[in-house]
Design a protein around this motif. Structure first.
Motif, PDB file in Angstrom:
ATOM      1  N   ASP A  59       0.810  -1.219   0.000  1.00  0.00           N
ATOM      2  CA  ASP A  59       0.000   0.000   0.000  1.00  0.00           C
ATOM      3  C   ASP A  59       0.843   1.268   0.000  1.00  0.00           C
ATOM      4  N   ARG A  60       2.150   1.112   0.088  1.00  0.00           N
ATOM      5  CA  ARG A  60       3.025   2.280   0.189  1.00  0.00           C
ATOM      6  C   ARG A  60       3.799   2.570  -1.093  1.00  0.00           C
ATOM      7  N   VAL A  61       3.804   1.628  -2.022  1.00  0.00           N
ATOM      8  CA  VAL A  61       4.448   1.881  -3.317  1.00  0.00           C
ATOM      9  C   VAL A  61       3.419   2.548  -4.233  1.00  0.00           C
ATOM     10  N   PRO A  62       3.877   3.282  -5.234  1.00  0.00           N
ATOM     11  CA  PRO A  62       2.943   3.942  -6.145  1.00  0.00           C
ATOM     12  C   PRO A  62       2.009   2.938  -6.825  1.00  0.00           C
ATOM     13  N   SER A  63       0.834   3.395  -7.185  1.00  0.00           N
ATOM     14  CA  SER A  63      -0.144   2.543  -7.858  1.00  0.00           C
ATOM     15  C   SER A  63       0.373   2.067  -9.207  1.00  0.00           C
ATOM     16  N   MET A  64      -0.136   0.929  -9.625  1.00  0.00           N
ATOM     17  CA  MET A  64       0.256   0.340 -10.897  1.00  0.00           C
ATOM     18  C   MET A  64      -0.509   1.011 -12.045  1.00  0.00           C
ATOM     19  N   GLU A  65       0.212   1.327 -13.103  1.00  0.00           N
ATOM     20  CA  GLU A  65      -0.393   1.876 -14.314  1.00  0.00           C
ATOM     21  C   GLU A  65      -0.859   0.720 -15.208  1.00  0.00           C
ATOM     22  N   PRO A  66      -1.802   0.961 -16.120  1.00  0.00           N
ATOM     23  CA  PRO A  66      -2.314  -0.117 -16.991  1.00  0.00           C
ATOM     24  C   PRO A  66      -1.236  -0.826 -17.805  1.00  0.00           C
ATOM     25  N   MET A  67      -0.230  -0.106 -18.275  1.00  0.00           N
ATOM     26  CA  MET A  67       0.826  -0.745 -19.079  1.00  0.00           C
ATOM     27  C   MET A  67       1.582  -1.789 -18.253  1.00  0.00           C
ATOM     28  N   GLU A  68       1.886  -1.452 -17.007  1.00  0.00           N
ATOM     29  CA  GLU A  68       2.570  -2.404 -16.129  1.00  0.00           C
ATOM     30  C   GLU A  68       1.690  -3.623 -15.895  1.00  0.00           C
ATOM     31  N   GLU A  69       0.432  -3.391 -15.649  1.00  0.00           N
ATOM     32  CA  GLU A  69      -0.509  -4.495 -15.425  1.00  0.00           C
ATOM     33  C   GLU A  69      -0.534  -5.430 -16.634  1.00  0.00           C
ATOM     34  N   ASP A  70      -0.532  -4.860 -17.839  1.00  0.00           N
ATOM     35  CA  ASP A  70      -0.512  -5.670 -19.057  1.00  0.00           C
ATOM     36  C   ASP A  70       0.767  -6.490 -19.163  1.00  0.00           C
ATOM     37  N   MET A  71       1.916  -5.891 -18.842  1.00  0.00           N
ATOM     38  CA  MET A  71       3.195  -6.599 -18.956  1.00  0.00           C
ATOM     39  C   MET A  71       3.311  -7.715 -17.922  1.00  0.00           C
ATOM     40  N   LEU A  72       2.676  -7.568 -16.784  1.00  0.00           N
ATOM     41  CA  LEU A  72       2.731  -8.619 -15.769  1.00  0.00           C
ATOM     42  C   LEU A  72       2.072  -9.910 -16.237  1.00  0.00           C
ATOM     43  N   ASP A  73       1.227  -9.821 -17.275  1.00  0.00           N
ATOM     44  CA  ASP A  73       0.632 -11.033 -17.848  1.00  0.00           C
ATOM     45  C   ASP A  73       1.702 -11.992 -18.362  1.00  0.00           C
ATOM     46  N   PHE A  74       2.889 -11.470 -18.651  1.00  0.00           N
ATOM     47  CA  PHE A  74       3.975 -12.281 -19.196  1.00  0.00           C
ATOM     48  C   PHE A  74       4.971 -12.736 -18.132  1.00  0.00           C
ATOM     49  N   ALA A  75       4.771 -12.331 -16.905  1.00  0.00           N
ATOM     50  CA  ALA A  75       5.708 -12.652 -15.824  1.00  0.00           C
ATOM     51  C   ALA A  75       5.457 -14.048 -15.275  1.00  0.00           C
ATOM     52  N   TYR A  76       6.470 -14.581 -14.600  1.00  0.00           N
ATOM     53  CA  TYR A  76       6.425 -15.915 -14.009  1.00  0.00           C
ATOM     54  C   TYR A  76       5.752 -15.871 -12.647  1.00  0.00           C
ATOM     55  N   GLU A  77       4.757 -16.721 -12.436  1.00  0.00           N
ATOM     56  CA  GLU A  77       4.063 -16.880 -11.159  1.00  0.00           C
ATOM     57  C   GLU A  77       3.672 -15.548 -10.516  1.00  0.00           C
ATOM     58  N   VAL A  78       2.809 -14.840 -11.209  1.00  0.00           N
ATOM     59  CA  VAL A  78       2.328 -13.543 -10.729  1.00  0.00           C
ATOM     60  C   VAL A  78       1.433 -13.729  -9.511  1.00  0.00           C
ATOM     61  N   ASP A  79       1.634 -12.883  -8.533  1.00  0.00           N
ATOM     62  CA  ASP A  79       0.775 -12.822  -7.352  1.00  0.00           C
ATOM     63  C   ASP A  79      -0.033 -11.537  -7.474  1.00  0.00           C
ATOM     64  N   SER A  80      -1.337 -11.653  -7.519  1.00  0.00           N
ATOM     65  CA  SER A  80      -2.184 -10.483  -7.775  1.00  0.00           C
ATOM     66  C   SER A  80      -2.061  -9.406  -6.699  1.00  0.00           C
ATOM     67  N   ASN A  81      -1.565  -9.753  -5.527  1.00  0.00           N
ATOM     68  CA  ASN A  81      -1.436  -8.773  -4.442  1.00  0.00           C
ATOM     69  C   ASN A  81      -0.062  -8.133  -4.348  1.00  0.00           C
ATOM     70  N   THR A  82       0.987  -8.854  -4.745  1.00  0.00           N
ATOM     71  CA  THR A  82       2.339  -8.350  -4.479  1.00  0.00           C
ATOM     72  C   THR A  82       3.233  -8.196  -5.713  1.00  0.00           C
ATOM     73  N   SER A  83       2.843  -8.727  -6.864  1.00  0.00           N
ATOM     74  CA  SER A  83       3.694  -8.653  -8.048  1.00  0.00           C
ATOM     75  C   SER A  83       3.739  -7.243  -8.620  1.00  0.00           C
ATOM     76  N   ARG A  84       4.946  -6.813  -8.939  1.00  0.00           N
ATOM     77  CA  ARG A  84       5.175  -5.516  -9.585  1.00  0.00           C
ATOM     78  C   ARG A  84       6.369  -5.655 -10.523  1.00  0.00           C
ATOM     79  N   LEU A  85       6.467  -4.731 -11.468  1.00  0.00           N
ATOM     80  CA  LEU A  85       7.673  -4.597 -12.272  1.00  0.00           C
ATOM     81  C   LEU A  85       8.533  -3.557 -11.576  1.00  0.00           C
ATOM     82  N   SER A  86       9.731  -3.947 -11.212  1.00  0.00           N
ATOM     83  CA  SER A  86      10.584  -3.051 -10.428  1.00  0.00           C
ATOM     84  C   SER A  86      11.006  -1.804 -11.204  1.00  0.00           C
TER      85      SER A  86
END
Length: 107
Positions: A59-86
């Motif tokens: 809750d303390r990191v900046p909110s995710m933008e739609p582009m990041e959310e789209d790219m996470l579809d390609f990441a390994y074992e995404v966790d909907s609560n904690t996954s982010r692109l660094s």
């Protein structure tokens, strides 16, 4: 400046001071932290800088933008609560103490 703790999948911890304005990915890349490949160099065009943000920090990191959310579809074992692109987390004083964990592998 913020002290960021990067935890490899095997549990190895790295505490790095990262300058404000840089991204969490740049801090890892510039300090040779294994587990963050950053193939696109931070352009949000791949998912090879995927991390899990410690639940205490989600809750303390900046909110995710739609582009990041789209790219996470390609990441390994995404966790909907904690996954982010660094590459999308800009460092600022308020992130001092941030903890991120790397997945077993990057895709």
């Amino acid at each position: 400046m913020a002290k960021i703790t990067y935890i490899e999948h095997n549990g190895t911890e790295h505490q790095i001071d990262v300058k404000n304005g840089m991204t969490v990915m740049e801090g890892a890349r510039d300090n040779g932290i294994p587990g963050i490949e950053a193939d696109c160099g931070g352009a949000c065009a791949c998912s090879t800088c995927h991390v899990y943000v410690d639940p205490a920090w989600t809750d303390r990191v900046p909110s995710m933008e739609p582009m990041e959310e789209d790219m996470l579809d390609f990441a390994y074992e995404v966790d909907s609560n904690t996954s982010r692109l660094s590459c999308q987390i800009k460092v600022k004083d308020e992130l001092d103490g941030l903890v991120v964990r790397m997945p077993e592998r990057q895709i």
